[in-house]
Design a protein around this motif. Structure first.
Motif, mmCIF file in Angstrom:
data_model
loop_
_atom_site.group_PDB
_atom_site.id
_atom_site.type_symbol
_atom_site.label_atom_id
_atom_site.label_comp_id
_atom_site.label_asym_id
_atom_site.label_seq_id
_atom_site.Cartn_x
_atom_site.Cartn_y
_atom_site.Cartn_z
ATOM 1 N N LEU A 133 0.815 -1.222 0.000
ATOM 2 C CA LEU A 133 0.000 0.000 0.000
ATOM 3 C C LEU A 133 0.839 1.258 0.000
ATOM 4 C CD1 LEU A 133 -2.867 -0.944 2.497
ATOM 5 C CD2 LEU A 133 -3.000 -0.789 0.004
ATOM 6 N N GLY A 134 1.989 1.225 0.654
ATOM 7 C CA GLY A 134 2.834 2.406 0.697
ATOM 8 C C GLY A 134 2.716 3.153 2.010
ATOM 9 N N ASN A 135 3.693 4.029 2.228
ATOM 10 C CA ASN A 135 3.770 4.761 3.498
ATOM 11 C C ASN A 135 2.634 5.741 3.663
ATOM 12 O OD1 ASN A 135 4.598 5.897 5.842
ATOM 13 N ND2 ASN A 135 6.549 6.682 5.076
ATOM 14 N N THR A 136 2.307 6.484 2.615
ATOM 15 C CA THR A 136 1.290 7.529 2.704
ATOM 16 C C THR A 136 -0.097 6.947 2.943
ATOM 17 O OG1 THR A 136 2.603 8.864 1.182
ATOM 18 C CG2 THR A 136 0.326 9.522 1.542
ATOM 19 N N LYS A 137 -0.436 5.896 2.221
ATOM 20 C CA LYS A 137 -1.766 5.302 2.377
ATOM 21 C C LYS A 137 -1.932 4.648 3.736
ATOM 22 C CE LYS A 137 -5.210 2.822 -0.331
ATOM 23 N NZ LYS A 137 -5.476 2.123 -1.608
ATOM 24 N N LEU A 138 -0.895 3.997 4.224
ATOM 25 C CA LEU A 138 -0.952 3.403 5.559
ATOM 26 C C LEU A 138 -1.107 4.475 6.642
ATOM 27 C CD1 LEU A 138 1.761 0.592 5.361
ATOM 28 C CD2 LEU A 138 -0.716 0.320 5.491
ATOM 29 N N GLY A 140 -2.604 7.409 6.228
ATOM 30 C CA GLY A 140 -3.986 7.882 6.165
ATOM 31 C C GLY A 140 -4.964 6.915 6.798
ATOM 32 N N ILE A 141 -4.753 5.613 6.573
ATOM 33 C CA ILE A 141 -5.638 4.621 7.180
ATOM 34 C C ILE A 141 -5.516 4.644 8.699
ATOM 35 C CG2 ILE A 141 -6.055 2.134 7.380
ATOM 36 C CD1 ILE A 141 -5.245 1.883 4.453
#
Length: 217
Positions: A133-138, A140-141
């Motif tokens: 998913l990546g750092n940014t999406k994780l 945000g979640i």
């Protein structure tokens, strides 16, 4: 000692020195510039910790927007270099022990809250799907699911700070004109309309001039 550890100590030393100069510099412009340097070194430390999104956000938001606003505000203030600076820093050393005590208390509270994040042995390993998913999406979640309540509290605190800043800097100008809607609604006909009785003016007919020739005869 590897390269990453050496860079971490270098950036940390520069960060602490810049933060100290923020509160000890005699010029407000220099304080703002040292704060920019502190933010830049903090973003470099986050890059070493593989938090690229936070590092770029710190550079774009704080250095690129907030600190530019700070510099504009500082330069627009009419502060004399001698009297103004002494008036701003009046009582600095008097309140230094209390400020240090409050700072130490805040540091202990932050350490108590963040201590669980440094216990890497207790942290569960990420799955392959989460890694993709990546750092940014994780991030945000995690913010909008696990830390939603602290996020709402931070948003309310920022809103209160914005309203307080506007209320403190609001000054009523003497030459400004404004309308009050409630006063306009409560107005009556007698307050707006006044009937005045005036005598009618009648134009008098002009008398013809006397005939000089008849008077001579």
């Amino acid at each position: 000692m590897d390269t990453i550890t050496a860079l971490f100590y270098v950036f940390s030393a520069v960060l602490l020195g810049a933060a100290f100069r923020v509160i000890t510099a005699r010029s407000t412009v220099h304080s703002a510039l040292f704060l920019i340097l502190a933010f830049f070194n903090a973003s470099c430390i986050w890059m070493l910790l593989k938090a690229e999104f936070l590092a770029i956000t710190l550079v774009l938001v704080y250095i690129g927007a907030v600190m530019v606003l700070f510099l504009f505000v500082v330069m627009m203030l009419d502060i004399n270099s001698d009297e103004g600076a002494s008036a701003i820093r009046e009582g600095f050393w008097k309140h230094l022990p209390l400020a240090g005590l409050v700072g130490a208390l805040i540091a202990l509270e932050m350490a108590a809250v963040l201590m669980g994040g440094f216990r890497l042995t207790e942290a569960a390993p990420l799955s392959e799907a989460a890694v993709k998913l990546g750092n940014t999406k994780l991030l945000g979640i995690a913010i909008y699911t696990q830390y939603l309540y602290p996020l709402q509290i931070a948003a309310v605190l920022l809103l209160v700070a914005i309203i307080a800043a506007i209320a403190l800097t609001l000054r009523k100008r003497k030459d400004s004109r404004s309308q009050d809607a409630s006063e306009q609604v409560k107005v009556t006909k007698a307050q707006r309309l006044r009937i005045i009785k005036m005598q009618p003016t009648v134009e008098q007919a002009a008398t013809p001039a006397a005939d000089n020739t008849q008077g001579g005869a």
